[in-house]
Scaffold this active site. Structure first.
Site, PDB file in Angstrom:
ATOM      1  N   THR A 118       0.868  -1.177   0.000  1.00  0.00           N
ATOM      2  CA  THR A 118       0.000   0.000   0.000  1.00  0.00           C
ATOM      3  C   THR A 118       0.907   1.231   0.000  1.00  0.00           C
ATOM      4  O   THR A 118       1.335   1.683  -1.049  1.00  0.00           O
ATOM      5  CB  THR A 118      -0.971  -0.013   1.198  1.00  0.00           C
ATOM      6  OG1 THR A 118      -0.238  -0.251   2.401  1.00  0.00           O
ATOM      7  CG2 THR A 118      -2.012  -1.093   1.027  1.00  0.00           C
ATOM      8  N   LYS A 144       3.954  -6.912   4.222  1.00  0.00           N
ATOM      9  CA  LYS A 144       3.732  -5.507   3.932  1.00  0.00           C
ATOM     10  C   LYS A 144       3.516  -4.811   5.261  1.00  0.00           C
ATOM     11  O   LYS A 144       3.030  -5.396   6.232  1.00  0.00           O
ATOM     12  CB  LYS A 144       2.557  -5.295   2.985  1.00  0.00           C
ATOM     13  CG  LYS A 144       1.166  -5.665   3.498  1.00  0.00           C
ATOM     14  CD  LYS A 144       0.474  -4.657   4.371  1.00  0.00           C
ATOM     15  CE  LYS A 144       0.381  -3.299   3.710  1.00  0.00           C
ATOM     16  NZ  LYS A 144      -0.201  -2.275   4.657  1.00  0.00           N
ATOM     17  N   THR A 155      -0.164  -2.664  11.517  1.00  0.00           N
ATOM     18  CA  THR A 155      -0.702  -2.876  10.176  1.00  0.00           C
ATOM     19  C   THR A 155       0.341  -3.619   9.360  1.00  0.00           C
ATOM     20  O   THR A 155       1.093  -3.031   8.597  1.00  0.00           O
ATOM     21  CB  THR A 155      -1.039  -1.551   9.479  1.00  0.00           C
ATOM     22  OG1 THR A 155      -1.975  -0.852  10.272  1.00  0.00           O
ATOM     23  CG2 THR A 155      -1.683  -1.805   8.126  1.00  0.00           C
ATOM     24  N   GLU A 241       6.313   5.023   7.278  1.00  0.00           N
ATOM     25  CA  GLU A 241       5.920   6.253   6.591  1.00  0.00           C
ATOM     26  C   GLU A 241       6.663   7.454   7.185  1.00  0.00           C
ATOM     27  O   GLU A 241       6.522   7.778   8.361  1.00  0.00           O
ATOM     28  CB  GLU A 241       4.411   6.450   6.710  1.00  0.00           C
ATOM     29  CG  GLU A 241       3.606   5.392   5.936  1.00  0.00           C
ATOM     30  CD  GLU A 241       2.121   5.492   6.186  1.00  0.00           C
ATOM     31  OE1 GLU A 241       1.727   6.262   7.075  1.00  0.00           O
ATOM     32  OE2 GLU A 241       1.357   4.789   5.505  1.00  0.00           O
TER      33      GLU A 241
END
Length: 285
Positions: A118, A144, A155, A241
């Site tokens: 993603t 991932k 996540t 991120e």
């Protein structure tokens, strides 16, 4: 298709669990052998209620239909936006295409690892081999994970496969014990997830004598599993991120492992510490 012995660790600390997490938990706890895994990215199928559960079952059913197996032999996983319903038309159309694209070559593995990305910026894969009974055994995994990363788990979708022959009870113990010191020790942004999942599937095709007790063969398998898990953990943390650095906290002199973990987590989960490291201007106090 070979029936797999499967162990799975799901998002046990979050009271909000996505439809695929609930489905997979039921499958593993019922003792079903698993023969396939289907994943989608873009929509998490979380906080989607009864309709989301129905769509999740349909996704498993579409894959089961083209493979000639039953839905309860298919694990599901979803990642992406929370609160949106799955669009089933692409899944119905894609199921036969997925079957036709099944392959054992490296490109197939890379395609799968890329498809589940993603906000990830890199493919996350790892594989190791070891010897047992004069046979070469492989443990390989893909994952991932980039955002909403915080103990315990996050996540992250992690899928590990091996051709080792090992009893279901020991496979479950191996995964549960290794998770504590690997995936449950990562923190990026302080948010936990609705969809996190780590699975290990073993099919025994290496032909080794089944590992049924905690002997030297079990320890060797544990070392291989840990090597894969640690590597994938570091890739997830490094690809967080906005992350510019990968930091590891090492604790020495603790009275117990639990004390050491408490200290380590207090450090790695500190937003202030992370900000200081990001700014490269750390005040040691």
């Amino acid at each position: 298709f070979i029936c797999y012995k499967c162990s799975i660790k799901l998002s046990s600390t979050n009271v909000v669990k996505a439809a695929p997490v609930q489905w997979d938990k039921e499958i593993v706890e019922s003792g079903h052998h698993v023969r396939a895994v289907v994943l989608n990215s873009g929509i998490a199928n979380a906080a989607t209620g009864k309709e989301g559960k129905e769509y999740n079952y349909e996704m498993a059913s579409e894959i089961a239909k083209v493979l000639g197996i039953v839905p309860e032999e298919v694990l599901t996983a979803s990642t992406g936006v929370i609160g949106m319903q799955l669009r089933m038309a692409p899944i119905r159309k894609g199921a036969p295409l997925l079957k036709d694209a099944l392959t054992t070559d490296r490109q197939g593995a890379k395609d799968a690892a890329r498809a589940i990305m993603t906000t990830d910026t890199i493919l996350k894969e790892c594989a190791v081999t070891f010897e047992q009974d004069g046979l070469t055994i492989t443990v390989g995994g893909m994952s991932k994970g980039s955002g909403m990363i915080h103990p315990n788990m996050a996540t992250m979708l992690v899928f590990i496969t091996s051709d080792v022959s090992i009893s279901p009870a020991l496979l479950k113990k191996a995964l549960s014990s290794d998770i504590k010191n690997t995936f449950n020790m990562i923190s990026i942004d302080g948010d936990t997830s609705t969809n996190d999942m780590v699975t290990v599937l073993c099919n025994g095709m290496a032909g080794n004598a089944e590992i049924t007790e905690e002997n030297a063969d079990y320890e060797t398998f544990m070392t291989a599993l840990n090597t894969v898990n640690v590597h994938l953990c570091r890739m997830i943390a490094a690809d967080g991120e906005g992350a510019t650095k990968l930091l590891e906290c090492k604790v020495s002199g603790a009275k117990s492992e639990n004390d050491a973990k408490a200290v380590a987590k207090s450090v790695i989960c500190s937003s202030l510490l992370k900000a200081a490291m990001f700014g490269a201007d750390a005040n040691w106090g």
